[in-house]
Structure formats: structure tokens, C-alpha cells
Design a protein around this motif. Sequence first.
Motif, PDB file in Angstrom:
ATOM      1  N   ALA A  36       0.830  -1.205   0.000  1.00  0.00           N
ATOM      2  CA  ALA A  36       0.000   0.000   0.000  1.00  0.00           C
ATOM      3  C   ALA A  36       0.867   1.260   0.000  1.00  0.00           C
ATOM      4  O   ALA A  36       0.595   2.202  -0.735  1.00  0.00           O
ATOM      5  N   SER A  37       1.921   1.271   0.809  1.00  0.00           N
ATOM      6  CA  SER A  37       2.798   2.444   0.874  1.00  0.00           C
ATOM      7  C   SER A  37       3.488   2.682  -0.456  1.00  0.00           C
ATOM      8  O   SER A  37       3.580   3.815  -0.926  1.00  0.00           O
ATOM      9  N   LYS A  38       3.988   1.612  -1.066  1.00  0.00           N
ATOM     10  CA  LYS A  38       4.663   1.760  -2.351  1.00  0.00           C
ATOM     11  C   LYS A  38       3.698   2.257  -3.419  1.00  0.00           C
ATOM     12  O   LYS A  38       4.060   3.057  -4.276  1.00  0.00           O
ATOM     13  N   ARG A  90      22.118   6.499   1.759  1.00  0.00           N
ATOM     14  CA  ARG A  90      22.552   5.901   3.026  1.00  0.00           C
ATOM     15  C   ARG A  90      21.380   5.304   3.807  1.00  0.00           C
ATOM     16  O   ARG A  90      21.546   4.328   4.535  1.00  0.00           O
ATOM     17  N   ALA A  91      20.196   5.881   3.678  1.00  0.00           N
ATOM     18  CA  ALA A  91      19.025   5.405   4.420  1.00  0.00           C
ATOM     19  C   ALA A  91      18.420   4.133   3.811  1.00  0.00           C
ATOM     20  O   ALA A  91      17.726   3.389   4.497  1.00  0.00           O
ATOM     21  N   ALA A  92      18.692   3.896   2.547  1.00  0.00           N
ATOM     22  CA  ALA A  92      18.100   2.754   1.846  1.00  0.00           C
ATOM     23  C   ALA A  92      18.938   1.491   2.022  1.00  0.00           C
ATOM     24  O   ALA A  92      20.158   1.553   2.137  1.00  0.00           O
ATOM     25  N   ALA A 155      20.546   0.198  -6.444  1.00  0.00           N
ATOM     26  CA  ALA A 155      19.136   0.340  -6.146  1.00  0.00           C
ATOM     27  C   ALA A 155      18.968   0.194  -4.640  1.00  0.00           C
ATOM     28  O   ALA A 155      19.801  -0.426  -3.969  1.00  0.00           O
ATOM     29  N   GLY A 156      17.909   0.780  -4.112  1.00  0.00           N
ATOM     30  CA  GLY A 156      17.696   0.695  -2.679  1.00  0.00           C
ATOM     31  C   GLY A 156      16.233   0.583  -2.324  1.00  0.00           C
ATOM     32  O   GLY A 156      15.357   0.950  -3.107  1.00  0.00           O
ATOM     33  N   ARG A 157      16.013   0.065  -1.153  1.00  0.00           N
ATOM     34  CA  ARG A 157      14.648  -0.098  -0.649  1.00  0.00           C
ATOM     35  C   ARG A 157      14.561   0.548   0.720  1.00  0.00           C
ATOM     36  O   ARG A 157      15.370   0.274   1.585  1.00  0.00           O
ATOM     37  N   VAL A 158      13.573   1.401   0.879  1.00  0.00           N
ATOM     38  CA  VAL A 158      13.344   2.055   2.156  1.00  0.00           C
ATOM     39  C   VAL A 158      12.258   1.305   2.914  1.00  0.00           C
ATOM     40  O   VAL A 158      12.250   1.241   4.126  1.00  0.00           O
ATOM     41  N   LEU A 159      11.344   0.711   2.200  1.00  0.00           N
ATOM     42  CA  LEU A 159      10.215   0.009   2.814  1.00  0.00           C
ATOM     43  C   LEU A 159      10.508  -1.443   3.052  1.00  0.00           C
ATOM     44  O   LEU A 159      11.063  -2.114   2.275  1.00  0.00           O
TER      45      LEU A 159
END
Length: 159
Positions: A36-38, A90-92, A155-159
Amino acid sequence: ILHKTKLSSLIAIMSFALVLSGCGGSPKYQRGKTTASKQVIVNTDKKMLGVKYRYGGTNPSRGFDGSGLVQYSHKAAGIKLPRTTSQQFRAATRISKRYLTAGDLVFFKTAVSRAVSHVGIYLGNNKFIHAPSSAKRVKISSMKEKYWRKSFPAAGRVL
């Protein structure tokens, strides 16, 4: 009278327990509940198509730069994300390109002096949405285009 006292006590205890259950607070985002967030992120970004590029821009009325667009769409999904591309990198959590799903972050090295200097949101099918550069507008590009293919480090994922 005794019955009313027991009932009142029981209600008081249940109320107190209910209050305590909320004391820890829950994060705005819980891992594992990403679909849902994505989708909110992707839909928000798509609504920004055509918005002008603006260095340092963070909203649709004044314009966006790449990281401003990413931060804006994440905020719409209730997710706090740092402001700059480097901070977002850095956050991902790093993921392989083959595991990208819509809503993930794609980073590019477009400046020699930095590990990453541009970010966009992956849409699927090798497409991503981003605020490309001065004098342009938020648009969808293909990661198969030579320029983006050559400058894609992660590539990165935050969720």
C-alpha cells in the motif's frame, strides 16, 4: 452494590490496559506492509509528471529536484525520508537490480565527485520516474537508455 463495584473496577482496569497498549506508539511504517505504501509513492509521483525541475525543489508549486520528488512522495505515504540523494542512498537498504519492485529507489552516478548524484522511483519494466535536470520536467525514463544504464550503480529499498 457489590456487583456495580466489580463492574466499575473491571471497566477501569480494561480502560487502563487500553491506554497502556498505546503508550509505546507504533511507527508510521511497519516492515512487511509495503504494498500500500509503495502504491501511494508511485501514484503520487505519477501525479507530479510535468512539474518543472528546480534545484533544491521540494514541492509541486515551485518544482522538484530528484531527491525532493522522492522525499515528497514518501511523505505522502507517511514515510519520513532524508532530503538529499546522498542521505537517501545511506538510508536505503541496497538491493540487486533484479529484485526491484515498483516504489523502490534507483540511484545514478551523474557527477564524478559523488558516489550517487541522482535518484528516482522505480515503476517496473525498467522504467523510473524522476526530476531529470535543469530546464526539464518530472518524467518517466527507461533504465535501458544508454545514459541511465551506464550511470546506474545501485538500487535501494526504504520500505
